[in-house]
Design a protein around this motif. Structure first.
Motif, PDB file in Angstrom:
ATOM      1  N   ASP A   1       6.738  -6.550   4.093  1.00  0.00           N
ATOM      2  CA  ASP A   1       6.319  -6.204   5.549  1.00  0.00           C
ATOM      3  C   ASP A   1       5.053  -6.853   6.000  1.00  0.00           C
ATOM      4  OD1 ASP A   1       8.616  -4.853   5.450  1.00  0.00           O
ATOM      5  OD2 ASP A   1       7.570  -2.776   5.760  1.00  0.00           O
ATOM      6  N   ILE A   2       4.187  -7.315   5.256  1.00  0.00           N
ATOM      7  CA  ILE A   2       2.762  -7.701   5.738  1.00  0.00           C
ATOM      8  C   ILE A   2       2.868  -9.491   5.260  1.00  0.00           C
ATOM      9  CG2 ILE A   2       1.524  -5.837   5.096  1.00  0.00           C
ATOM     10  CD1 ILE A   2       0.467  -7.334   2.691  1.00  0.00           C
TER      11      ILE A   2
ATOM     12  N   SER B   1      -5.474   6.264   0.051  1.00  0.00           N
ATOM     13  CA  SER B   1      -4.475   4.986  -0.153  1.00  0.00           C
ATOM     14  C   SER B   1      -4.568   4.400  -1.301  1.00  0.00           C
ATOM     15  CB  SER B   1      -4.661   4.069   1.167  1.00  0.00           C
ATOM     16  OG  SER B   1      -6.005   3.624   1.006  1.00  0.00           O
TER      17      SER B   1
ATOM     18  N   HIS C   1      -3.669   0.573  -3.318  1.00  0.00           N
ATOM     19  CA  HIS C   1      -3.563  -0.664  -3.427  1.00  0.00           C
ATOM     20  C   HIS C   1      -3.376  -1.472  -4.513  1.00  0.00           C
ATOM     21  CE1 HIS C   1      -5.494   0.403   0.718  1.00  0.00           C
ATOM     22  NE2 HIS C   1      -4.461  -0.745   1.294  1.00  0.00           N
TER      23      HIS C   1
ATOM     24  N   THR D   1       4.132   0.838   2.192  1.00  0.00           N
ATOM     25  CA  THR D   1       4.275  -0.425   3.144  1.00  0.00           C
ATOM     26  C   THR D   1       4.868  -1.652   2.183  1.00  0.00           C
ATOM     27  OG1 THR D   1       2.597   0.214   4.578  1.00  0.00           O
ATOM     28  CG2 THR D   1       3.265  -1.938   4.436  1.00  0.00           C
TER      29      THR D   1
ATOM     30  N   SER E   1       1.008  -1.216  -0.192  1.00  0.00           N
ATOM     31  CA  SER E   1       0.026  -0.027   0.006  1.00  0.00           C
ATOM     32  C   SER E   1       0.885   1.196  -0.128  1.00  0.00           C
ATOM     33  CB  SER E   1      -0.885  -0.031   1.352  1.00  0.00           C
ATOM     34  OG  SER E   1      -0.104   0.260   2.341  1.00  0.00           O
TER      35      SER E   1
ATOM     36  N   ARG F   1       3.958   7.525   2.528  1.00  0.00           N
ATOM     37  CA  ARG F   1       4.046   6.289   3.503  1.00  0.00           C
ATOM     38  C   ARG F   1       4.031   5.023   2.549  1.00  0.00           C
ATOM     39  NH1 ARG F   1       0.875   8.902   7.485  1.00  0.00           N
ATOM     40  NH2 ARG F   1      -0.814   7.410   6.618  1.00  0.00           N
TER      41      ARG F   1
END
Length: 200
Positions: free
Chosen positions: A198-199, A158, A160, A194, A138, A192
């Protein structure tokens, strides 16, 4: 075991029923098949029949689960209450909600046509991080959009990645309008990202 091919006894009515239940407009289906919308209309009215090869393409496209999922995603974007858009790797709007249509000037079909410094920074950062290569889970950012009347909208949102049936990665972006003070605070936080790792 291979499932038998579904058959339409009444091709025009069957085509329309499956197209509508898939959430596709005639224009959507025309784009997927590289024909014009009038051709789809003639097929559905029974004024013209597609050749056998095109009938097979239609059946494969409409009865393939991912194509229906793609149609539902486009439908979701177009009908959501709020700000949402589906954007391809070239920055073209594949689908936008009514809320987005009220913000971007009429006739603008790509990010390049509404580019502001904050949108450009967001787009370049997302691309540089591997968004369309599937390396990002994201991206969150605040951007400015200049409306048709010259006023500015501040949006925090955001993005995705989503993968469509054809394997292409698209950007599903959603957001909300914020006031100028909130925008400045959010801009100060930067973009930002991600990473996907990281997930996982």
């Amino acid at each position: 075991m291979r499932m038998p091919r579904r058959r339409w006894t009444d091709f025009p009515a069957g085509l329309r029923r499956v197209r509508v239940s898939s959430g596709l407009t005639q224009s959507d289906l025309a784009d997927m098949l590289n024909v014009d919308q009038a051709t789809i209309s003639r097929w559905e009215r029974g004024a013209q029949m597609p050749d056998n090869a095109m009938q097979n393409r239609l059946r494969d496209l409409l009865f393939r689960g991912r194509a229906i999922s793609d149609a539902r995603l486009v439908h979701l974007v177009r009908t959501v209450n709020g700000l949402m858009s589906l954007i391809n790797v070239e920055g073209k709007f594949v689908a936008v909600s009514d809320g987005v249509r009220r913000i971007i000037p009429p006739g603008k079909e790509s990010l390049a046509e509404i580019m502001t410094p904050s949108i450009e920074e967001f787009w370049n950062t997302a691309n540089g991080a591997g968004f369309f290569r599937g390396e990002v889970a994201s991206v969150h950012s605040a951007v400015e959009v200049v409306r048709a009347d010259g006023s500015t909208s501040h949006i925090f949102g955001s993005a995705h990645p989503v993968t469509l049936a054809d394997g292409s990665v698209q950007m599903l972006a959603e957001g909300k309008e914020v006031d100028a003070l909130a925008y400045q605070t959010l801009r100060a936080q930067g973009i930002r990202i991600t990473p996907l790792e990281d997930i996982l």
